[in-house]
Scaffold this active site. Structure first.
Site, mmCIF file in Angstrom:
data_model
loop_
_atom_site.group_PDB
_atom_site.id
_atom_site.type_symbol
_atom_site.label_atom_id
_atom_site.label_comp_id
_atom_site.label_asym_id
_atom_site.label_seq_id
_atom_site.Cartn_x
_atom_site.Cartn_y
_atom_site.Cartn_z
ATOM 1 N N GLU A 81 43.412 45.207 28.085
ATOM 2 C CA GLU A 81 44.601 44.556 27.516
ATOM 3 C C GLU A 81 44.290 43.178 26.945
ATOM 4 O O GLU A 81 45.112 42.597 26.258
ATOM 5 C CB GLU A 81 45.715 44.467 28.573
ATOM 6 C CG GLU A 81 45.518 43.455 29.681
ATOM 7 C CD GLU A 81 44.511 43.888 30.756
ATOM 8 O OE1 GLU A 81 43.878 44.953 30.608
ATOM 9 O OE2 GLU A 81 44.352 43.138 31.732
ATOM 10 N N ILE B 122 36.471 39.869 34.184
ATOM 11 C CA ILE B 122 36.780 38.525 34.692
ATOM 12 C C ILE B 122 36.808 38.570 36.217
ATOM 13 O O ILE B 122 37.698 39.198 36.800
ATOM 14 C CB ILE B 122 38.146 38.021 34.169
ATOM 15 C CG1 ILE B 122 38.172 38.029 32.640
ATOM 16 C CG2 ILE B 122 38.438 36.622 34.718
ATOM 17 C CD1 ILE B 122 39.548 37.821 32.041
ATOM 18 N N ARG B 123 35.832 37.942 36.842
ATOM 19 C CA ARG B 123 35.729 37.990 38.305
ATOM 20 C C ARG B 123 36.048 39.404 38.806
ATOM 21 O O ARG B 123 36.873 39.623 39.692
ATOM 22 C CB ARG B 123 36.677 36.964 38.948
ATOM 23 C CG ARG B 123 36.191 35.523 38.728
ATOM 24 C CD ARG B 123 37.186 34.473 39.163
ATOM 25 N NE ARG B 123 37.641 34.675 40.537
ATOM 26 C CZ ARG B 123 36.926 34.415 41.623
ATOM 27 N NH1 ARG B 123 35.701 33.931 41.501
ATOM 28 N NH2 ARG B 123 37.429 34.596 42.806
ATOM 29 N N ARG C 118 35.080 43.270 45.753
ATOM 30 C CA ARG C 118 35.682 42.225 44.924
ATOM 31 C C ARG C 118 34.611 41.246 44.434
ATOM 32 O O ARG C 118 33.609 41.030 45.087
ATOM 33 C CB ARG C 118 36.725 41.460 45.733
ATOM 34 C CG ARG C 118 37.894 42.333 46.136
ATOM 35 C CD ARG C 118 38.831 41.563 47.045
ATOM 36 N NE ARG C 118 39.461 40.460 46.351
ATOM 37 C CZ ARG C 118 40.081 39.463 46.986
ATOM 38 N NH1 ARG C 118 40.123 39.437 48.308
ATOM 39 N NH2 ARG C 118 40.656 38.499 46.301
ATOM 40 N N CYS D 113 41.334 45.919 37.145
ATOM 41 C CA CYS D 113 40.774 44.796 37.894
ATOM 42 C C CYS D 113 41.483 44.616 39.246
ATOM 43 O O CYS D 113 41.325 45.468 40.111
ATOM 44 C CB CYS D 113 40.817 43.550 37.021
ATOM 45 S SG CYS D 113 39.529 42.383 37.446
ATOM 46 N N HIS E 284 39.390 44.627 31.741
ATOM 47 C CA HIS E 284 40.717 44.395 31.157
ATOM 48 C C HIS E 284 40.757 44.838 29.691
ATOM 49 O O HIS E 284 40.455 44.017 28.813
ATOM 50 C CB HIS E 284 41.040 42.898 31.159
ATOM 51 C CG HIS E 284 41.119 42.289 32.497
ATOM 52 N ND1 HIS E 284 42.307 42.133 33.162
ATOM 53 C CD2 HIS E 284 40.168 41.782 33.301
ATOM 54 C CE1 HIS E 284 42.081 41.547 34.320
ATOM 55 N NE2 HIS E 284 40.796 41.327 34.439
ATOM 56 N N GLY F 37 44.744 40.153 38.018
ATOM 57 C CA GLY F 37 45.305 38.905 38.529
ATOM 58 C C GLY F 37 44.520 38.576 39.779
ATOM 59 O O GLY F 37 43.302 38.564 39.754
ATOM 60 N N GLU F 38 45.221 38.403 40.870
ATOM 61 C CA GLU F 38 44.553 38.126 42.143
ATOM 62 C C GLU F 38 45.137 39.103 43.159
ATOM 63 O O GLU F 38 46.326 39.030 43.474
ATOM 64 C CB GLU F 38 44.843 36.681 42.539
ATOM 65 C CG GLU F 38 43.624 35.924 42.967
ATOM 66 C CD GLU F 38 42.993 36.504 44.220
ATOM 67 O OE1 GLU F 38 41.760 36.665 44.237
ATOM 68 O OE2 GLU F 38 43.735 36.817 45.166
ATOM 69 N N SER F 39 44.298 39.991 43.664
ATOM 70 C CA SER F 39 44.843 41.076 44.495
ATOM 71 C C SER F 39 45.524 40.562 45.763
ATOM 72 O O SER F 39 46.538 41.107 46.193
ATOM 73 C CB SER F 39 43.741 42.083 44.830
ATOM 74 O OG SER F 39 42.605 41.450 45.358
#
Ligand code: GLN
Length: 193
Positions: free
Chosen positions: A170, A131-132, A105, A79, A168, A48-50
């Protein structure tokens, strides 16, 4: 015995982890409050976004309970989750700070923020979506490097009961990595006094 695996469900792709956990025959538990950690055999911190994950974890008073859980029980960060676990994040303060890795990051540049590849780990191959993604730029003693990209960049590492992946699993149909985590949980049982 059916294992209970928690997924931190504050933000990010926890629903996909939940599906994968159910797919390997374990019970998936959404973790939003400290008491949801009770009785879990393991925990996944999703991508997600840490920075957002951290803000929400502070808001729900989850940081200390998450730190205590991950110091003791099998915990896997994918991630943004790996960023949460790291003891060092290049250029900023750590979050949970429990795993002896340094992460950077968004390490893959703007052009190729996202890509899919196959990784070989101990003779098995796994589909991996980036992803990023963060890169694990260094690991300290006691951390095993599980997977690197062709250029040598570290993208999966394990330190005893802690697992960190830049990618990821998942987001693919490949449940191999979730099975691997389940095995870690089962092995961990034996290690308990
Ligand atoms: N770039 C995100 C971060 O720094 C991580 C991306 C992800 O989890 N897919 O937190």
């Amino acid at each position: 015995m059916v294992r209970r695996i928690g997924v931190l469900a504050l933000q990010g792709d926890f629903a996909e982890h939940k599906k994968a956990i159910q797919g390997i025959g374990a019970e998936a538990v959404e973790v939003r409050l400290p008491q949801h950690l009770n009785g879990l055999d393991g925990l996944i911190i999703p991508g997600g976004e840490s920075t957002t994950l951290r803000k929400l974890a502070d808001m729900y008073n989850l940081m200390e309970p998450l730190r205590m859980f991950s110091q003791k029980y099998p915990t896997w960060g994918t991630c943004a989750g790996a960023i949460m676990l790291a003891k060092e994040i290049v250029g900023q303060e750590a979050h949970l700070g429990v795993m002896d890795i340094t992460v950077q990051r968004n390490a893959f540049g703007r052009q190729i923020n996202s890509f899919i590849t196959t990784l070989d780990i101990e003779g098995d191959s796994y589909a991996a979506v980036f992803i990023r993604a963060p890169l694990i730029v260094s690991v300290r003693a006691g951390v095993d490097i599980l997977a690197t990209l062709e250029d040598g960049g570290i993208v999966a590492a394990q330190q005893g009961h802690l697992l960190a992946t830049s990618f990821h699993p998942e987001l693919t149909d490949d449940l191999g990595f979730h099975r691997r985590f389940l095995k870690m949980i089962e092995r961990y049982d034996y290690a308990q006094p």
